[in-house]
Design a protein around this motif. Structure first.
Motif, PDB file in Angstrom:
ATOM      1  N   PRO A   1      27.314  52.580  37.620  1.00  0.00           N
ATOM      2  CA  PRO A   1      27.445  51.439  38.534  1.00  0.00           C
ATOM      3  C   PRO A   1      26.360  51.401  39.599  1.00  0.00           C
ATOM      4  O   PRO A   1      25.922  50.316  40.010  1.00  0.00           O
ATOM      5  CB  PRO A   1      28.831  51.632  39.151  1.00  0.00           C
ATOM      6  CG  PRO A   1      29.575  52.479  38.180  1.00  0.00           C
ATOM      7  CD  PRO A   1      28.552  53.365  37.527  1.00  0.00           C
ATOM      8  N   ASP A   2      25.915  52.579  40.051  1.00  0.00           N
ATOM      9  CA  ASP A   2      24.884  52.620  41.089  1.00  0.00           C
ATOM     10  C   ASP A   2      23.532  52.130  40.592  1.00  0.00           C
ATOM     11  O   ASP A   2      22.643  51.827  41.403  1.00  0.00           O
ATOM     12  CB  ASP A   2      24.744  54.041  41.633  1.00  0.00           C
ATOM     13  CG  ASP A   2      25.968  54.481  42.426  1.00  0.00           C
ATOM     14  OD1 ASP A   2      26.714  53.595  42.900  1.00  0.00           O
ATOM     15  OD2 ASP A   2      26.192  55.702  42.549  1.00  0.00           O
TER      16      ASP A   2
ATOM     17  N   ARG B   1      19.912  42.936  34.743  1.00  0.00           N
ATOM     18  CA  ARG B   1      20.452  44.039  35.534  1.00  0.00           C
ATOM     19  C   ARG B   1      20.342  45.395  34.860  1.00  0.00           C
ATOM     20  O   ARG B   1      20.238  46.420  35.545  1.00  0.00           O
ATOM     21  CB  ARG B   1      21.906  43.742  35.884  1.00  0.00           C
ATOM     22  CG  ARG B   1      22.025  42.794  37.068  1.00  0.00           C
ATOM     23  CD  ARG B   1      22.928  41.655  36.843  1.00  0.00           C
ATOM     24  NE  ARG B   1      22.885  40.701  37.963  1.00  0.00           N
ATOM     25  CZ  ARG B   1      23.365  39.493  37.916  1.00  0.00           C
ATOM     26  NH1 ARG B   1      23.958  39.056  36.815  1.00  0.00           N
ATOM     27  NH2 ARG B   1      23.273  38.684  38.950  1.00  0.00           N
ATOM     28  N   VAL B   2      20.358  45.418  33.542  1.00  0.00           N
ATOM     29  CA  VAL B   2      20.323  46.703  32.832  1.00  0.00           C
ATOM     30  C   VAL B   2      18.923  47.023  32.326  1.00  0.00           C
ATOM     31  O   VAL B   2      18.389  48.104  32.592  1.00  0.00           O
ATOM     32  CB  VAL B   2      21.336  46.699  31.663  1.00  0.00           C
ATOM     33  CG1 VAL B   2      21.220  47.974  30.839  1.00  0.00           C
ATOM     34  CG2 VAL B   2      22.752  46.544  32.193  1.00  0.00           C
TER      35      VAL B   2
ATOM     36  N   PRO C   1      32.552  46.833  44.783  1.00  0.00           N
ATOM     37  CA  PRO C   1      32.454  48.120  44.063  1.00  0.00           C
ATOM     38  C   PRO C   1      33.317  48.175  42.806  1.00  0.00           C
ATOM     39  O   PRO C   1      32.889  48.719  41.775  1.00  0.00           O
ATOM     40  CB  PRO C   1      32.917  49.135  45.111  1.00  0.00           C
ATOM     41  CG  PRO C   1      32.645  48.488  46.427  1.00  0.00           C
ATOM     42  CD  PRO C   1      32.880  47.024  46.209  1.00  0.00           C
ATOM     43  N   ALA C   2      34.525  47.621  42.864  1.00  0.00           N
ATOM     44  CA  ALA C   2      35.400  47.642  41.685  1.00  0.00           C
ATOM     45  C   ALA C   2      34.814  46.805  40.556  1.00  0.00           C
ATOM     46  O   ALA C   2      34.899  47.183  39.377  1.00  0.00           O
ATOM     47  CB  ALA C   2      36.793  47.141  42.062  1.00  0.00           C
ATOM     48  N   ALA C   3      34.233  45.673  40.895  1.00  0.00           N
ATOM     49  CA  ALA C   3      33.608  44.824  39.883  1.00  0.00           C
ATOM     50  C   ALA C   3      32.421  45.529  39.239  1.00  0.00           C
ATOM     51  O   ALA C   3      32.248  45.499  38.011  1.00  0.00           O
ATOM     52  CB  ALA C   3      33.152  43.510  40.523  1.00  0.00           C
ATOM     53  N   ARG C   4      31.621  46.181  40.047  1.00  0.00           N
ATOM     54  CA  ARG C   4      30.461  46.897  39.532  1.00  0.00           C
ATOM     55  C   ARG C   4      30.891  48.017  38.587  1.00  0.00           C
ATOM     56  O   ARG C   4      30.298  48.219  37.520  1.00  0.00           O
ATOM     57  CB  ARG C   4      29.628  47.453  40.684  1.00  0.00           C
ATOM     58  CG  ARG C   4      28.992  46.378  41.563  1.00  0.00           C
ATOM     59  CD  ARG C   4      28.403  46.956  42.838  1.00  0.00           C
ATOM     60  NE  ARG C   4      27.281  47.837  42.574  1.00  0.00           N
ATOM     61  CZ  ARG C   4      26.036  47.442  42.417  1.00  0.00           C
ATOM     62  NH1 ARG C   4      25.740  46.152  42.510  1.00  0.00           N
ATOM     63  NH2 ARG C   4      25.068  48.306  42.190  1.00  0.00           N
ATOM     64  N   GLU C   5      31.944  48.715  38.977  1.00  0.00           N
ATOM     65  CA  GLU C   5      32.423  49.828  38.140  1.00  0.00           C
ATOM     66  C   GLU C   5      32.952  49.316  36.802  1.00  0.00           C
ATOM     67  O   GLU C   5      32.663  49.888  35.748  1.00  0.00           O
ATOM     68  CB  GLU C   5      33.514  50.602  38.878  1.00  0.00           C
ATOM     69  CG  GLU C   5      34.018  51.814  38.107  1.00  0.00           C
ATOM     70  CD  GLU C   5      35.021  52.633  38.895  1.00  0.00           C
ATOM     71  OE1 GLU C   5      35.508  53.649  38.352  1.00  0.00           O
ATOM     72  OE2 GLU C   5      35.322  52.264  40.048  1.00  0.00           O
ATOM     73  N   HIS C   6      33.708  48.227  36.837  1.00  0.00           N
ATOM     74  CA  HIS C   6      34.274  47.697  35.594  1.00  0.00           C
ATOM     75  C   HIS C   6      33.176  47.240  34.635  1.00  0.00           C
ATOM     76  O   HIS C   6      33.170  47.628  33.456  1.00  0.00           O
ATOM     77  CB  HIS C   6      35.213  46.530  35.895  1.00  0.00           C
ATOM     78  CG  HIS C   6      35.709  45.837  34.659  1.00  0.00           C
ATOM     79  ND1 HIS C   6      36.795  46.280  33.947  1.00  0.00           N
ATOM     80  CD2 HIS C   6      35.238  44.745  33.988  1.00  0.00           C
ATOM     81  CE1 HIS C   6      36.981  45.493  32.900  1.00  0.00           C
ATOM     82  NE2 HIS C   6      36.054  44.555  32.907  1.00  0.00           N
TER      83      HIS C   6
ATOM     84  N   GLN D   1      26.678  37.231  41.144  1.00  0.00           N
ATOM     85  CA  GLN D   1      27.880  37.362  40.323  1.00  0.00           C
ATOM     86  C   GLN D   1      27.666  38.205  39.065  1.00  0.00           C
ATOM     87  O   GLN D   1      26.569  38.255  38.508  1.00  0.00           O
ATOM     88  CB  GLN D   1      28.394  35.974  39.913  1.00  0.00           C
ATOM     89  CG  GLN D   1      28.980  35.209  41.072  1.00  0.00           C
ATOM     90  CD  GLN D   1      29.480  33.830  40.702  1.00  0.00           C
ATOM     91  OE1 GLN D   1      29.718  33.014  41.583  1.00  0.00           O
ATOM     92  NE2 GLN D   1      29.659  33.565  39.422  1.00  0.00           N
ATOM     93  N   LEU D   2      28.757  38.842  38.653  1.00  0.00           N
ATOM     94  CA  LEU D   2      28.827  39.583  37.403  1.00  0.00           C
ATOM     95  C   LEU D   2      29.823  38.877  36.482  1.00  0.00           C
ATOM     96  O   LEU D   2      30.557  37.983  36.922  1.00  0.00           O
ATOM     97  CB  LEU D   2      29.279  41.028  37.669  1.00  0.00           C
ATOM     98  CG  LEU D   2      28.264  41.935  38.367  1.00  0.00           C
ATOM     99  CD1 LEU D   2      28.925  43.245  38.778  1.00  0.00           C
ATOM    100  CD2 LEU D   2      27.050  42.198  37.476  1.00  0.00           C
ATOM    101  N   PRO D   3      29.882  39.242  35.216  1.00  0.00           N
ATOM    102  CA  PRO D   3      30.791  38.562  34.276  1.00  0.00           C
ATOM    103  C   PRO D   3      32.240  38.532  34.755  1.00  0.00           C
ATOM    104  O   PRO D   3      32.730  39.464  35.394  1.00  0.00           O
ATOM    105  CB  PRO D   3      30.641  39.388  33.001  1.00  0.00           C
ATOM    106  CG  PRO D   3      29.254  39.935  33.079  1.00  0.00           C
ATOM    107  CD  PRO D   3      29.024  40.228  34.532  1.00  0.00           C
TER     108      PRO D   3
END
Length: 680
Positions: free
Chosen positions: A367-368, A117-118, A353-358, A343-345
């Motif tokens: 996050p975008d 993802r990064v 959106p909250a998960a992406r930001e964290h 899924q994210l960690p």
């Protein structure tokens, strides 16, 4: 002497290793999961080290000759990074895909998701754990609001009055766990096994039910029908702790025992006896495994058995409840921290959106910039090399050629890629197809955490110095990220990666924030969720409330649809697949251990079927499905249904036959049943 854990199944049995040159396995009696017991795979695990087939230098395929040749690490990594950069520039970030494995440590799984993802910016990542317990995960999330294979320690099953094993052969797949069944029976409890084959697990049971493959859901509906009809539902529990019961009660009204018999082949009297046994027991544990889950209706099948457990008032009751017997060593942790496409960690959903930001905050990125959902495991492999699919694939910890359904087709898709990179310790069947092979450390040569079937986070500690020329997966990931110019930081220190994983998972459903290496050593593992250092961990879940916002579990009405493929004149029998005692998963490791018997594949069939086709025990038979053919020696046994044949999947062949029909919720392929023809 080093305290560590077995490299194979989800029990993650504790063991000790002595000696750094020629390691020897010794028991670790104090570790609570296995109390010193090991199966033959565990006792021979040191045989993985020092084999002649071990890879110790990177290999690159010569395009002119087609041969793999040794190169330096810098040459291999520069080549991979250069081709990835070119593909992304030409076709976009989703032209590159990543495929992980349920045997990777939590640290590797986390870094692999971060790499995708990064550093790569791709949404195209999934892992072979999708084929392990994704149906149970989907059902658990819907019913309980949270997915943890076992919401209680495995030893708790000894306290039950009845344990129902649906599609599990744990006496062969995780033998040290079978002692809990023996302890249960010694104190007067009863064991029920639901399986088309009378396996070694069934030999340790009091009741054996042998349904037609793919009909476990109908059996559950019939049991629940009888619980309702007999007034055996725990109405007080249902009213206090659940929602949705009225719809489910109505949905099973038509599943009288004779109808169940017509669908499942289980005599109506056996269905009645099973319902009476469950309804009369103070404490019942229902455990599902791959036999029930690896179906195009796997999620619904698990939900049907959860409905039975809820109607009896068992989930959240000490010594009772529902659980899933995870298969792969880190099948649980592997999906919690970012290998799954959605899924994210921390078991956060990637479209939240909250998960992406964290998570982006922990990673130090916008996050975008994080991609959205990608394709599930089989869909990802099916898309390889297609006009709208990835042109490159990075594989870590998976032998796709052996383990994927409809394997011949998947192999063709791998061969169509512009770039296939495989990180492995041996030249597996998948690595043999690769353009670049990267030799990586194995189990005893590295440190990292695993999350076992109980949700217990354990620590595998390095016991052996790796061979010269071999690097860890964390080093490979960091080197690729650096060459790709990634903005994120990719540590190669597993303890530092685990600490970052804890921060990324903080506040998520699978919260590891309070777990440290020191705590794991001191406490023989720590159960998640564990949100802070003062928290004791959570061995038993749902005692007071479930994980939905209202604290209630959900009854969910499901209907029997049957397998995607049923027998016909051309393919008149059911084919099912599974494991054997001496081998593990695709066999890439166990088939190379001298002390483990490698019998090769076989076809198990009933004497009635053998007589009809003229098959003789030990002589070759051919199994054919709409997807492929394999030939292997016959094993003629009276312990399987006459309308069913069984093939183990540890060798090339079995999954050339299996069906790629997918469960609509979990995207689990239908490994466990398809229509087949058998001939001598």
């Amino acid at each position: 002497m080093t305290y560590t854990h077995c490299p194979y199944c989800s029990l993650q049995c504790g063991m000790r290793l002595t000696g750094r040159r020629t390691p020897q396995v010794a028991e670790w009696p104090e570790f609570p999961v296995n109390r010193g017991a090991l199966c033959r795979k565990g006792w021979s695990a040191a045989g993985l080290y020092g084999g002649r087939e071990r890879l110790t230098t990177p290999l690159v395929r010569d395009r002119a000759t087609g041969e793999l040749s040794p190169v330096s690490w810098d040459e291999a990594l520069d080549l991979v990074a250069g081709r990835l950069v070119a593909l992304r520039a030409e076709r976009g970030p989703d032209s590159v895909a990543v495929f992980g494995g349920g045997g990777l440590t939590n640290e590797k799984a986390y870094q692999l998701g971060k790499l995708a993802r990064v550093a790569l910016g791709t949404s195209q990542i999934d892992y072979n754990g999708r084929w392990c317990m994704s149906s149970a995960a989907s059902a658990g999330l819907r019913a309980f609001g949270l997915d943890r294979g076992l919401p209680f320690p495995l030893a708790d099953v000894e306290q039950a009055d009845v344990v129902v094993l649906v599609g599990s052969n744990l006496a062969e797949t995780m033998p040290p766990a079978a002692r809990h069944l023996d302890a249960l029976r010694a104190r007067g409890g009863r064991v029920v096994v639901v399986d088309p084959r009378r396996t070694p697990t069934a030999e340790r049971a009091d009741v054996v039910v042998q349904p037609v493959p793919g009909s476990d859901l109908a059996l559950a509906l019939g049991v629940l029908h009888l619980l309702v009809a007999g007034g055996l539902v725990d109405e007080e529990y249902v009213a206090a702790r659940t929602t949705g019961w009225a719809d489910v009660r109505e949905s099973v009204a038509g599943w009288w025992p004779e109808r169940v018999e017509r669908v499942t082949g289980v005599p109506a009297d056996e269905v009645r006896a099973l319902a009476d046994r469950l309804g009369g027991a103070p404490k019942v544990v229902v455990l599902t495994a791959r036999g029930a889950e690896q179906h195009s209706t796997g999620s619904d099948t698990v939900l049907a058995w959860i409905n039975v457990a809820l109607a009896l008032g068992m989930p959240g009751t000490p010594g009772a409840g529902y659980g899933c017997l995870t298969g792969q060593g880190n099948g649980q942790g592997g999906r919690e921290h970012g290998q799954k496409a959605d899924q994210l960690p921390g078991y956060r959903m990637i479209d939240d959106p909250a998960a992406r930001e964290h998570v982006a905050g922990v990673w130090g990125v916008d996050p975008d910039s994080l991609p959205g959902k990608g394709r599930s495991a089989y869909e990802l492999l099916d898309a390889l090399g297609q006009p709208d699919g990835p042109s490159a694939l990075l594989v870590f910890g998976s032998n796709i050629v052996v383990s994927a359904p409809r394997a011949t087709h998947v192999t063709q898709r791998l061969e169509s890629l512009d770039l296939l990179v495989v990180a492995d310790m041996v030249l597996s069947e998948t690595a043999a197809l690769a353009d670049v092979v990267l030799p990586v450390t194995q189990w005893a040569e590295e440190t990292g955490t695993m999350t076992n079937l109980e949700g217990r986070v354990v620590l595998r500690q390095q016991a052996i110095t790796p061979p010269a020329g071999v690097r860890s997966d964390l080093e490979v990931i960091a080197a690729l990220a650096s060459r790709l110019g990634s903005a994120g930081v990719f540590s190669t220190d597993p303890e530092a990666v685990f600490a970052e994983l804890g921060r990324a998972s903080a506040g998520g459903k699978a919260d590891y924030a309070g777990i440290t290496y020191d705590r794991i050593r001191d406490e023989h593992g720590v159960f998640w969720p564990c949100p802070d250092a003062a928290h004791p961990g959570t061995p038993r879940m749902f005692l007071d409330s479930f994980a939905h916002p209202d604290g209630r579990a959900r009854f969910l009405a499901v209907e029997h649809r049957g397998p995607a493929e049923v027998p016909c004149d051309d393919y008149p029998v059911h084919l099912t697949t599974g494991r054997v005692l001496a081998q593990y998963q695709s066999g890439a490791q166990t088939r190379r251990v001298r002390d483990l018997p490698d019998t090769g594949p076989f076809v198990e069939l009933h004497p009635m079927l053998a007589g009809r086709i003229g098959a003789v025990d030990g002589e070759p038979v051919t199994v054919t499905t709409r997807r492929g053919t394999m030939t292997a020696p016959a094993r003629v046994v009276a312990t399987i249904r006459p309308d069913t044949v069984f093939v183990p999947f540890h060798w090339v062949g079995a999954n050339r036959l299996t069906n790629d029909a997918l469960d609509p919720a979990s995207r689990m392929p239908e490994f466990k049943v398809c229509a087949a023809a058998v001939s001598a």
